[in-house]
Design a protein around this motif. Sequence first.
Motif, PDB file in Angstrom:
ATOM      1  N   ASN A 148       0.825  -1.205   0.000  1.00 36.29           N
ATOM      2  CA  ASN A 148       0.000   0.000   0.000  1.00 36.29           C
ATOM      3  C   ASN A 148       0.860   1.257   0.000  1.00 36.29           C
ATOM      4  OD1 ASN A 148      -2.452   1.650   0.552  1.00 36.29           O
ATOM      5  ND2 ASN A 148      -1.548   1.856   2.572  1.00 36.29           N
ATOM      6  N   THR A 149       1.880   1.272   0.851  1.00 39.56           N
ATOM      7  CA  THR A 149       2.776   2.429   0.935  1.00 39.56           C
ATOM      8  C   THR A 149       3.481   2.679  -0.402  1.00 39.56           C
ATOM      9  OG1 THR A 149       3.160   2.069   3.298  1.00 39.56           O
ATOM     10  CG2 THR A 149       4.805   3.359   2.120  1.00 39.56           C
ATOM     11  N   LEU A 150       3.977   1.619  -1.020  1.00 35.98           N
ATOM     12  CA  LEU A 150       4.690   1.765  -2.284  1.00 35.98           C
ATOM     13  C   LEU A 150       3.758   2.178  -3.418  1.00 35.98           C
ATOM     14  CD1 LEU A 150       6.983  -1.389  -2.016  1.00 35.98           C
ATOM     15  CD2 LEU A 150       7.634   0.992  -1.610  1.00 35.98           C
ATOM     16  N   ALA A 151       2.539   1.627  -3.413  1.00 37.61           N
ATOM     17  CA  ALA A 151       1.574   1.992  -4.456  1.00 37.61           C
ATOM     18  C   ALA A 151       1.185   3.462  -4.353  1.00 37.61           C
ATOM     19  CB  ALA A 151       0.339   1.101  -4.362  1.00 37.61           C
ATOM     20  N   LYS A 152       0.992   3.950  -3.126  1.00 33.80           N
ATOM     21  CA  LYS A 152       0.678   5.371  -2.936  1.00 33.80           C
ATOM     22  C   LYS A 152       1.831   6.252  -3.401  1.00 33.80           C
ATOM     23  CE  LYS A 152      -0.338   5.427   1.435  1.00 33.80           C
ATOM     24  NZ  LYS A 152      -0.741   5.978   2.746  1.00 33.80           N
ATOM     25  N   GLY A 153       3.058   5.716  -3.348  1.00 36.00           N
ATOM     26  CA  GLY A 153       4.221   6.469  -3.795  1.00 36.00           C
ATOM     27  C   GLY A 153       4.409   6.438  -5.296  1.00 36.00           C
ATOM     28  N   GLY A 154       3.495   5.768  -6.015  1.00 33.94           N
ATOM     29  CA  GLY A 154       3.539   5.789  -7.469  1.00 33.94           C
ATOM     30  C   GLY A 154       4.145   4.567  -8.124  1.00 33.94           C
ATOM     31  N   MET A 155       4.537   3.555  -7.324  1.00 35.47           N
ATOM     32  CA  MET A 155       5.119   2.353  -7.922  1.00 35.47           C
ATOM     33  C   MET A 155       4.014   1.389  -8.355  1.00 35.47           C
ATOM     34  SD  MET A 155       8.555   1.503  -5.675  1.00 35.47           S
ATOM     35  CE  MET A 155       9.514   0.961  -7.098  1.00 35.47           C
ATOM     36  N   ARG A 156       4.284   0.635  -9.428  1.00 37.82           N
ATOM     37  CA  ARG A 156       3.382  -0.444  -9.839  1.00 37.82           C
ATOM     38  C   ARG A 156       3.766  -1.675  -9.031  1.00 37.82           C
ATOM     39  NH1 ARG A 156       4.873   1.958 -14.630  1.00 37.82           N
ATOM     40  NH2 ARG A 156       6.295   0.247 -15.158  1.00 37.82           N
ATOM     41  N   VAL A 157       2.858  -2.086  -8.128  1.00 38.99           N
ATOM     42  CA  VAL A 157       3.170  -3.082  -7.101  1.00 38.99           C
ATOM     43  C   VAL A 157       2.289  -4.315  -7.262  1.00 38.99           C
ATOM     44  CG1 VAL A 157       3.449  -3.473  -4.618  1.00 38.99           C
ATOM     45  CG2 VAL A 157       3.626  -1.141  -5.539  1.00 38.99           C
ATOM     46  N   THR A 158       2.877  -5.478  -7.061  1.00 36.91           N
ATOM     47  CA  THR A 158       2.113  -6.715  -6.950  1.00 36.91           C
ATOM     48  C   THR A 158       2.565  -7.440  -5.694  1.00 36.91           C
ATOM     49  OG1 THR A 158       1.842  -6.964  -9.345  1.00 36.91           O
ATOM     50  CG2 THR A 158       1.552  -8.941  -8.010  1.00 36.91           C
ATOM     51  N   GLN A 159       1.587  -7.937  -4.933  1.00 30.41           N
ATOM     52  CA  GLN A 159       1.896  -8.730  -3.743  1.00 30.41           C
ATOM     53  C   GLN A 159       1.703 -10.203  -4.079  1.00 30.41           C
ATOM     54  OE1 GLN A 159       0.122  -7.502  -0.028  1.00 30.41           O
ATOM     55  NE2 GLN A 159       0.117  -9.586   0.779  1.00 30.41           N
ATOM     56  N   TYR A 160       2.707 -11.012  -3.729  1.00 30.89           N
ATOM     57  CA  TYR A 160       2.675 -12.448  -3.989  1.00 30.89           C
ATOM     58  C   TYR A 160       2.570 -13.203  -2.666  1.00 30.89           C
ATOM     59  CZ  TYR A 160       4.565 -10.762  -8.415  1.00 30.89           C
ATOM     60  OH  TYR A 160       4.754 -10.068  -9.592  1.00 30.89           O
TER      61      TYR A 160
END
Length: 411
Positions: free
Chosen positions: A18-30
């Motif tokens: 969540n923190t990284l996505a709010k910072g603008g990164m395209r994130v996937t959790q595995y």
Amino acid sequence: MLLGCIGDDFTGSSDLANTLAKGGMRVTQYSGVPNGPAPQDVQAGVVALKSRSIPASDAIAKSLEALDWLLAQGCTQIFFKYCSTFDSTAGGNIGPVADALADALDAHSVIVCPAFPGTGRSVYQGHLFVKDVLLNESGMQNHPLTPMTDADLRRWLAHQTPNGVGHVATQDVFMGAVAISKALEAETRKGKRHIVVDAIRDEDLFEIGKAAKDLPLVTGGSGVALGLPANFGCTVAPVPWTLQNGPAAVLSGSCSIATRNQVAHHIAHNPGREIIAEDVIDGTLTAQDLADWMLSQKGVPIAYSSADPDVVRAVQDTFGAQRASSAIEAFMADVAGRLTAGGVTRLITAGGETSGAVVEGLDLHTLEIGPEIDPGAPALRASPNLVVALKSGNFGAVDFFEKAAQQLGQP
């Protein structure tokens, strides 16, 4: 993939994502280590493990497996995520896992920073505070698996690692990234490998993030990741989300003070049923019985095993701590499977061990990161027909369960 993340539980991993996505990164959790390569558009991969309370040797093995996969995706920096209350015993697992990762990456200066001011966690003079009290006076001293009896992170970590433990004090942090970098270098020259860094404001975390730009390994809570996306050229952006309609249900296994208050608030307005550990262990209550009851209720029903410390200790004395916790986790996973089979499309869980058991039990491999419900707890899409919220025991406002149900979708 640019940033590779290893989380020691599922709720903390979604918090970090969540923190990284709010910072603008395209994130996937595995959920666990993937069997194949990641899609090319993933900038940050978060591998969620259930390694916080298992034997240290097993936690190391799982973490190194995750590290190998992340490096194979091209990651240039690794983040080891643990809880903002530093959940661990004197024997680990934070220290042993951090050592193993540092050895593999040849990292000699490793930031240790569980601070998360947005949820009341701050590090000052090397001590971890929960709001205005020391960690060991916050209720965490009663945790059934990882009781935290010392707020001095330097002293607690020193029990877990043969390597030196250093400290970057608040006055250096307040001076910004350059001063932090110099202080880290000074501690490294003294032979300190793991360096506790003070942080009491979000501004501190952003500066720590800048100072960490060229470090191969960073460790901490999700808060210290606030400053990492900018190092990779990312900028803050809205997180897209599509609501999911359908029935909702809550499964709560956390015994934290925050979760017990949330349960009490929720059952004042919604159907609730307590799960008695003895009934689960002797088979008096079956997963099908509980799922049938929840599926027949209106509103957002909750089933909870969130008891006060005296009740938890009595159960552990009778059945043993590991047997009791394993029985409840397996039961929750079984109930979750029956709920989703019965039509539940919005599922909310509370507690790291409970959430991990549910995710594994439902065989959820990847989670799409959605908007934040409360600090540290985002909405997550598990499949086209299922959305979830995985809440750490200590996180969330008192009305979190109702708020989460609304954020996930509509009845």
